[in-house]
Enzyme design. Structure first.
Site, mmCIF file in Angstrom:
data_model
loop_
_atom_site.group_PDB
_atom_site.id
_atom_site.type_symbol
_atom_site.label_atom_id
_atom_site.label_comp_id
_atom_site.label_asym_id
_atom_site.label_seq_id
_atom_site.Cartn_x
_atom_site.Cartn_y
_atom_site.Cartn_z
ATOM 1 N N SER A 228 0.878 -0.972 -0.266
ATOM 2 C CA SER A 228 -0.041 -0.182 -0.013
ATOM 3 C C SER A 228 1.003 1.219 -0.086
ATOM 4 C CB SER A 228 -0.905 -0.081 1.255
ATOM 5 O OG SER A 228 -1.637 1.210 1.380
ATOM 6 N N TYR B 158 -2.918 -0.809 10.389
ATOM 7 C CA TYR B 158 -2.673 -0.870 9.116
ATOM 8 C C TYR B 158 -1.351 -0.489 8.456
ATOM 9 C CZ TYR B 158 -3.933 -0.859 4.144
ATOM 10 O OH TYR B 158 -4.116 -0.972 2.709
ATOM 11 N N LYS C 71 1.832 -2.988 6.507
ATOM 12 C CA LYS C 71 2.038 -2.735 5.200
ATOM 13 C C LYS C 71 3.300 -2.426 5.057
ATOM 14 C CE LYS C 71 -1.899 -3.622 3.264
ATOM 15 N NZ LYS C 71 -1.912 -4.596 2.463
#
Length: 282
Positions: A144, A157, A161
């Protein structure tokens, strides 16, 4: 290589980018094994592709379970034979908008298990089998933009990533990666805002041109064009250059640099010279 892609495995294939990748490969004539923990949605989407004439196999699997991932690899090679592409794409968003100390530890653990641990398991299950066959293949890790740019309230998150980016970089085929000198290429996909069910209800990032979100099909197109190439970083959104520049400018401002030596000066100051006039007698 995309024109020669005959067999692909896609995880996180029931929706979003994974579904778009599966459809792109299947409609190009490749056999596809689609894997996801959401069995109902997965089989519905696979049935839709099969109705179009696609060669698709749906495998319900908990990708955080090492045994389940091994079974997935065995099934994929049994059904497809040689595999050209593995898209390591499973992912969840997890809690957003909360400071780190308010995120439940169990939720943070879940995000890491899906976004990072599952990707490690898939790589460990598929890469040795790909190497054993000795044919060109391409491993795509879906990370991402959050692997580079971190916002408030996104600790779980973004951290997961970052971890997946590190795994992909350790694997990459060019030195000093683990797959150097082999026929297996590695790329890391770093999309920004993508219009998928995972991000419904979130505020879209705003760039110089307004909303910079893209569709899952747009992202699948970026992957398709990169297959077989040596491109490691794959970016899909128009605001990626600006966001990356801002990030690395911020890092560079904090790097303590020693004064350059005269040999290293980019624009050395010219030395002053004194003209000498000689008088000649005739």
């Amino acid at each position: 290589m995309h024109s020669q892609t005959r067999a692909a495995v896609v995880t996180g294939a029931a929706s979003g980018i994974g579904l778009a990748l599966s459809a792109r490969f299947a409609r190009a004539g490749a056999g596809v094994v689609m894997a996801d923990v959401e069995g109902g949605a997965l089989h519905r989407r696979a049935a839709e592709l099969i109705a179009e004439g696609a060669r698709v196999t749906a495998v319900t699997a908990d990708l955080t379970d090492p045994d389940a991932v091994e079974r997935l690899a065995e099934t994929a090679f049994d059904r497809l034979g040689d595999i050209d592409v593995v898209c390591n794409n499973a992912g969840v968003l997890g809690p957003v908008g909360q400071p780190l100390w308010e995120v439940p530890l169990e939720r943070m653990r879940q995000v890491f298990e899906v976004n990072h641990w599952a990707h490690v398991l898939v790589a460990r299950a598929f890469v040795p089998r790909l190497l054993e066959r000795g044919r060109p293949a391409h491993l795509i890790h879906t990370a991402s933009m959050s692997a580079f740019v971190v916002g408030a309230g996104s600790a779980a998150y973004a951290a997961s990533k970052h971890a997946d980016l590190a795994v992909a970089r350790s694997l990459r085929a060019d030195p000093p990666g683990d797959l150097r000198g082999t026929a297996v290429r590695v790329s890391v996909l770093c999309p920004g805002r993508v219009d998928t069910p995972m991000v419904e209800g979130l505020t879209a990032p705003r760039g110089a041109g307004g909303d910079t979100s893209v569709s899952a099909e747009d992202v699948a197109g970026v992957v398709w064009e990169a297959l077989g190439s040596d491109r490691f970083y794959l970016f899909s959104n128009s605001d990626a250059p600006l966001r990356l520049r801002d990030q690395f400018d911020d890092v560079w401002r904090h790097v303590p640099l020693p004064p350059p030596s005269p040999e290293e000066e980019l624009w050395p100051v010219p030395k002053t010279t004194t003209a000498t006039t000689a008088t000649t007698k005739h």
